[in-house]
Design a protein around this motif. Sequence first.
Motif, PDB file in Angstrom:
ATOM      1  N   LEU A  88      -1.052 -72.391  -1.483  1.00 48.96           N
ATOM      2  CA  LEU A  88      -1.357 -71.000  -1.164  1.00 48.96           C
ATOM      3  C   LEU A  88      -2.049 -70.304  -2.333  1.00 48.96           C
ATOM      4  N   LEU A  89      -1.620 -70.589  -3.561  1.00 50.17           N
ATOM      5  CA  LEU A  89      -2.273 -70.000  -4.732  1.00 50.17           C
ATOM      6  C   LEU A  89      -3.712 -70.492  -4.863  1.00 50.17           C
ATOM      7  N   ILE A  90      -3.943 -71.768  -4.594  1.00 51.63           N
ATOM      8  CA  ILE A  90      -5.313 -72.287  -4.616  1.00 51.63           C
ATOM      9  C   ILE A  90      -6.164 -71.587  -3.566  1.00 51.63           C
ATOM     10  N   LEU A  91      -5.603 -71.382  -2.403  1.00 48.42           N
ATOM     11  CA  LEU A  91      -6.326 -70.723  -1.314  1.00 48.42           C
ATOM     12  C   LEU A  91      -6.714 -69.297  -1.685  1.00 48.42           C
ATOM     13  N   ILE A  92      -5.800 -68.576  -2.345  1.00 51.93           N
ATOM     14  CA  ILE A  92      -6.047 -67.175  -2.680  1.00 51.93           C
ATOM     15  C   ILE A  92      -6.950 -67.048  -3.898  1.00 51.93           C
ATOM     16  N   ASN A  93      -6.675 -67.818  -4.961  1.00 49.10           N
ATOM     17  CA  ASN A  93      -7.448 -67.686  -6.196  1.00 49.10           C
ATOM     18  C   ASN A  93      -8.916 -68.066  -5.995  1.00 49.10           C
ATOM     19  N   PHE A 392     -11.063 -69.235   7.489  1.00 48.33           N
ATOM     20  CA  PHE A 392      -9.658 -69.325   7.078  1.00 48.33           C
ATOM     21  C   PHE A 392      -8.937 -70.440   7.826  1.00 48.33           C
ATOM     22  N   MET A 393      -9.164 -70.532   9.129  1.00 45.30           N
ATOM     23  CA  MET A 393      -8.479 -71.559   9.925  1.00 45.30           C
ATOM     24  C   MET A 393      -8.936 -72.958   9.514  1.00 45.30           C
ATOM     25  N   GLY A 394     -10.236 -73.117   9.266  1.00 42.31           N
ATOM     26  CA  GLY A 394     -10.724 -74.419   8.849  1.00 42.31           C
ATOM     27  C   GLY A 394     -10.174 -74.834   7.498  1.00 42.31           C
ATOM     28  N   THR A 395     -10.123 -73.910   6.551  1.00 46.93           N
ATOM     29  CA  THR A 395      -9.584 -74.227   5.225  1.00 46.93           C
ATOM     30  C   THR A 395      -8.091 -74.484   5.295  1.00 46.93           C
ATOM     31  N   ALA A 396      -7.363 -73.647   6.064  1.00 48.03           N
ATOM     32  CA  ALA A 396      -5.917 -73.817   6.177  1.00 48.03           C
ATOM     33  C   ALA A 396      -5.583 -75.157   6.833  1.00 48.03           C
ATOM     34  N   GLU A 397      -6.347 -75.539   7.835  1.00 49.04           N
ATOM     35  CA  GLU A 397      -6.086 -76.821   8.492  1.00 49.04           C
ATOM     36  C   GLU A 397      -6.323 -77.981   7.536  1.00 49.04           C
ATOM     37  N   PHE A 398      -7.351 -77.852   6.696  1.00 44.15           N
ATOM     38  CA  PHE A 398      -7.628 -78.912   5.738  1.00 44.15           C
ATOM     39  C   PHE A 398      -6.531 -79.018   4.676  1.00 44.15           C
ATOM     40  N   LEU A 399      -6.067 -77.862   4.174  1.00 47.81           N
ATOM     41  CA  LEU A 399      -5.080 -77.876   3.108  1.00 47.81           C
ATOM     42  C   LEU A 399      -3.682 -78.212   3.613  1.00 47.81           C
ATOM     43  N   PHE A 400      -3.352 -77.748   4.831  1.00 51.27           N
ATOM     44  CA  PHE A 400      -2.005 -77.943   5.353  1.00 51.27           C
ATOM     45  C   PHE A 400      -1.971 -79.017   6.438  1.00 51.27           C
ATOM     46  N   CYS A 401      -2.957 -79.912   6.434  1.00 51.16           N
ATOM     47  CA  CYS A 401      -3.041 -80.896   7.517  1.00 51.16           C
ATOM     48  C   CYS A 401      -1.808 -81.799   7.534  1.00 51.16           C
ATOM     49  N   ARG A 402      -1.310 -82.165   6.350  1.00 54.97           N
ATOM     50  CA  ARG A 402      -0.144 -83.042   6.323  1.00 54.97           C
ATOM     51  C   ARG A 402       1.082 -82.348   6.894  1.00 54.97           C
TER      52      ARG A 402
END
Length: 467
Positions: A88-93, A392-402
């Motif tokens: 989440l910090l990577i996503l925001i920063n 946002f959805m594309g990035t979140a899916e990539f980061l939280f895919c696992r």
Amino acid sequence: MKLQSPEKIELIQPPASRKSRHYTPRHYTPPRYTDANTEESLEHAMDICSEIRSFIVTYESTRRIRLETPCINITLWLIRIAIFVGILLILINNKLYQKVDTEPISAFTTKLDGITYSGPINDSERRELWDSTDLRIPPQAENSIFVTTNYIITNGQERAACADVQAESTNCSTDLDCRDSGQPYQEANGMSIGKCNMTIGYCIVETWCPPEDDTLPNNGTTAVLNYIHDFRVLIKNHVYFPYFDKGRSNLIESITAEKLRNGCHYDPDHDPYCPIFQIKTIVGLANRESCKPDPEEDERLFKEMAIRGGVIAITVEWDCDYDFDESKCKPTYNFSRIDKNHQQSPLGGYNFHHAKYYLENGVEKRKLIKAFGILFLLRTEASARKFDFFTFMGTAEFLFCRMIQDVQQMHLIKGWSTLYLYLVAKNDNESGSNCDCNYFTYGSDIDEKAASSNDEVMPVPGRILPI
């Protein structure tokens, strides 16, 4: 399919009354021969097809167990929370939730102000005044400004025949050493007439006479023009972002007409948004690493650069975040000298020739000027960003895919498969088949099933329940 041997094949023979050379038996089946290698190949092909079908339609997952152990579960949740917070910090920063426009449309307008002189300051007859119109050549250039700082003037040139003593290729002792008449001397910027001036030992050429003397004034120690370092340049930059249909100018809300009339000057510490720059400030910031202004050092650096000239890049940087107030989108300025590695070279610096033509006694003459100066290149580096749901959805899916995959396996797929098996078992039970329908139980029944289960038990403290 079972293959027939040659002995079991029956051929249909033609009737005795029909004996023809071109007769073909009806329903004829050619003999088919098989051996061990053929059967093995067929079996191998069938195995491959079966593997492909199994790969396409079969889903595999790891075996899951349920541990009622507080120590392990707390540790697991702490690891999950740490990973989640880190992502989440990577996503925001890095602002990975925003759509970015990095292809703006940019334009510059500039205005140069100042006055200077050349020659003795106390001799009004020999002193020559120059203003910004005289020193800016050309008056308007695309994304650049040229300011003259030094020059070599050759007055009263006219078309005639003379010897150019600075061109070594025209050295001669007789006419035979010179090129034929009409042949060019590119080094002397003239055409040969086939004669040698034996007094000075140079060939005579048709050119603009007298030839230019390329020696720097003041023996190359100082520039001719004074006070150029106090000239001011107004730089107006307009940037437009087509994706967001928004634009900005470096004349921000705090830059009023009254402030411009009062003559604000750019200062990286005290006034970083004023669009009026002193020449010496630009030269100083471009030639040293420190960003703090130093008027004396800036003036010294300018005097060194003014002798031969140079090239400086002025970059206006924009980083606009339209999730906040548009007034917070403000420019920053960077300065760098492009020819820094060649400034000590004899061919270093920046110069070019231009002429002013006039008539004197009916004869066309010109004033040739070799201008040395500073070329300021203007460029923009701009980007704008704003929250975008699909980004946002594309990035979140990539980061939280696992994590999404784990939820899908643990809850969605397991839930549907359990419900399906429960319905099948219930149907079999109603039809009288021997199915252990009590296996698909919920709530407190699972504890009884766990107690009677023969599943493998892990050697960890706590109670293990099959899922």
